[in-house]
Design a protein around this motif. Structure first.
Motif, PDB file in Angstrom:
ATOM      1  N   GLU A 170       0.792  -1.336  -0.066  1.00 16.12           N
ATOM      2  CA  GLU A 170       0.142  -0.215   0.317  1.00 16.12           C
ATOM      3  C   GLU A 170       1.015   1.347   0.249  1.00 16.12           C
ATOM      4  O   GLU A 170       0.353   2.398  -1.187  1.00 16.12           O
ATOM      5  N   HIS A 171       1.553   1.118   0.582  1.00 20.29           N
ATOM      6  CA  HIS A 171       2.178   2.281   1.318  1.00 20.29           C
ATOM      7  C   HIS A 171       3.552   3.332  -0.695  1.00 20.29           C
ATOM      8  O   HIS A 171       3.536   3.579  -0.622  1.00 20.29           O
ATOM      9  N   GLU A 172       3.942   1.386  -1.099  1.00 17.55           N
ATOM     10  CA  GLU A 172       4.571   1.511  -1.914  1.00 17.55           C
ATOM     11  C   GLU A 172       3.451   2.535  -3.891  1.00 17.55           C
ATOM     12  O   GLU A 172       3.827   2.848  -4.186  1.00 17.55           O
ATOM     13  N   ALA A 173       2.756   1.072  -3.407  1.00 20.16           N
ATOM     14  CA  ALA A 173       1.251   2.392  -4.611  1.00 20.16           C
ATOM     15  C   ALA A 173       0.990   3.737  -3.989  1.00 20.16           C
ATOM     16  O   ALA A 173       1.033   4.291  -5.078  1.00 20.16           O
ATOM     17  N   TYR A 174       0.996   3.742  -3.025  1.00 22.39           N
ATOM     18  CA  TYR A 174       0.495   5.124  -2.450  1.00 22.39           C
ATOM     19  C   TYR A 174       1.942   6.240  -3.029  1.00 22.39           C
ATOM     20  O   TYR A 174       1.813   7.425  -3.407  1.00 22.39           O
ATOM     21  N   ARG A 175       2.736   5.945  -2.268  1.00 21.21           N
ATOM     22  CA  ARG A 175       4.760   6.808  -3.299  1.00 21.21           C
ATOM     23  C   ARG A 175       4.075   6.647  -4.570  1.00 21.21           C
ATOM     24  O   ARG A 175       4.443   7.855  -5.436  1.00 21.21           O
ATOM     25  N   SER A 176       3.905   5.678  -5.044  1.00 18.50           N
ATOM     26  CA  SER A 176       3.748   5.831  -6.955  1.00 18.50           C
ATOM     27  C   SER A 176       2.839   6.810  -7.488  1.00 18.50           C
ATOM     28  O   SER A 176       2.909   7.627  -7.984  1.00 18.50           O
ATOM     29  N   ALA A 191       1.173  12.225  -9.550  1.00 15.40           N
ATOM     30  CA  ALA A 191       0.254  13.419  -9.294  1.00 15.40           C
ATOM     31  C   ALA A 191       1.128  14.444 -10.070  1.00 15.40           C
ATOM     32  O   ALA A 191       0.407  15.285  -9.917  1.00 15.40           O
ATOM     33  N   HIS A 192       2.266  14.007  -8.985  1.00 15.54           N
ATOM     34  CA  HIS A 192       3.631  15.857  -9.056  1.00 15.54           C
ATOM     35  C   HIS A 192       4.087  16.342  -9.915  1.00 15.54           C
ATOM     36  O   HIS A 192       4.321  17.332  -9.317  1.00 15.54           O
ATOM     37  N   GLU A 193       3.966  14.621 -10.660  1.00 15.00           N
ATOM     38  CA  GLU A 193       5.270  15.092 -11.958  1.00 15.00           C
ATOM     39  C   GLU A 193       4.483  15.646 -12.581  1.00 15.00           C
ATOM     40  O   GLU A 193       3.363  14.965 -13.131  1.00 15.00           O
ATOM     41  N   ALA A 194       5.560  16.827 -13.325  1.00 15.45           N
ATOM     42  CA  ALA A 194       4.146  17.241 -14.979  1.00 15.45           C
ATOM     43  C   ALA A 194       3.969  16.133 -15.973  1.00 15.45           C
ATOM     44  O   ALA A 194       5.354  15.027 -16.234  1.00 15.45           O
ATOM     45  N   PRO A 195       2.674  16.360 -16.255  1.00 16.20           N
ATOM     46  CA  PRO A 195       3.055  15.886 -18.310  1.00 16.20           C
ATOM     47  C   PRO A 195       3.913  15.819 -18.921  1.00 16.20           C
ATOM     48  O   PRO A 195       4.471  16.701 -18.500  1.00 16.20           O
ATOM     49  N   PRO A 196       4.139  15.062 -19.949  1.00 16.47           N
ATOM     50  CA  PRO A 196       5.640  14.894 -20.163  1.00 16.47           C
ATOM     51  C   PRO A 196       5.348  16.482 -21.936  1.00 16.47           C
ATOM     52  O   PRO A 196       6.231  17.095 -21.689  1.00 16.47           O
ATOM     53  N   GLN A 197       3.419  16.517 -21.873  1.00 15.78           N
ATOM     54  CA  GLN A 197       3.333  17.669 -22.957  1.00 15.78           C
ATOM     55  C   GLN A 197       4.349  19.338 -22.493  1.00 15.78           C
ATOM     56  O   GLN A 197       4.326  19.934 -22.366  1.00 15.78           O
TER      57      GLN A 197
END
Length: 177
Positions: A141-147, A152-158
């Motif tokens: 659960e912790h790993e799924a939460y972190r990923s 969510a906080h990473e900007a999309p490639p575009q």
């Protein structure tokens, strides 16, 4: 069947069961001692009179309060007991729809929340999956939460490409070249 320490969902569901049980006790006392409070054309609702419904709802409220306290034990039987009681309470509230339509619908909605909390809202650690981390989540659960958090906080490639391409006043498109 292992008992786990109470978590947020258990406290939420236990509180709802205790509150709905207390309201059923009050509703039963009102039906028993002041049946004129309920504005229904006849003296019977379904197959029982107000006095019988008062006693039945009062006792039923006590059972719901006990179920709320049992849920805090974290035992599987307490969850099943709570689910069954919440479903039966929703059906019992249908008998009061003519007398108190708004309250009956609110009580049924609370019962649905209880069923949700006892089924879908329970953490997997109560089933013994994974090892617990310091936050109370299993490792998976912790790993799924972190990923999910990183995604969510990473900007999309575009958006990253748009950040590198900045329009210059002279009309040229690349700021870095």
């Amino acid at each position: 069947m292992r008992a786990e320490a109470a978590n947020g969902w258990q406290f939420f569901v236990a509180t709802l069961l205790i509150v709905i049980g207390a309201v059923n006790i009050i509703q039963g006392l009102v039906a028993l001692f002041t049946p004129d409070f309920y504005m229904v054309g006849g003296t019977e609702m379904l197959f029982l009179g107000f006095g019988a419904w008062g006693v039945l709802l009062g006792l039923w409220g006590v059972v719901l309060v006990v179920a709320g306290l049992a849920v805090l034990s974290g035992r599987t039987w307490a969850r099943v007991f709570g689910i069954v009681l919440a479903c039966l309470n929703a059906l019992a509230q249908l008998a009061f729809v003519l007398a108190m339509p708004v309250w009956s619908m609110v009580a049924i909605a609370i019962d649905i929340l209880v069923v949700y909390g006892l089924t879908a809202g329970w953490p997997s650690r109560s089933r013994g999956e994974g090892s617990a981390t310091s936050s109370g989540m299993s490792t998976a659960e912790h790993e799924a939460y972190r990923s999910g958090y990183q995604a969510a906080h990473e900007a999309p490639p575009q958006a990253r490409a748009a950040e590198r391409t900045v329009a210059r006043p002279g009309g040229r498109g690349r700021a870095d070249g």
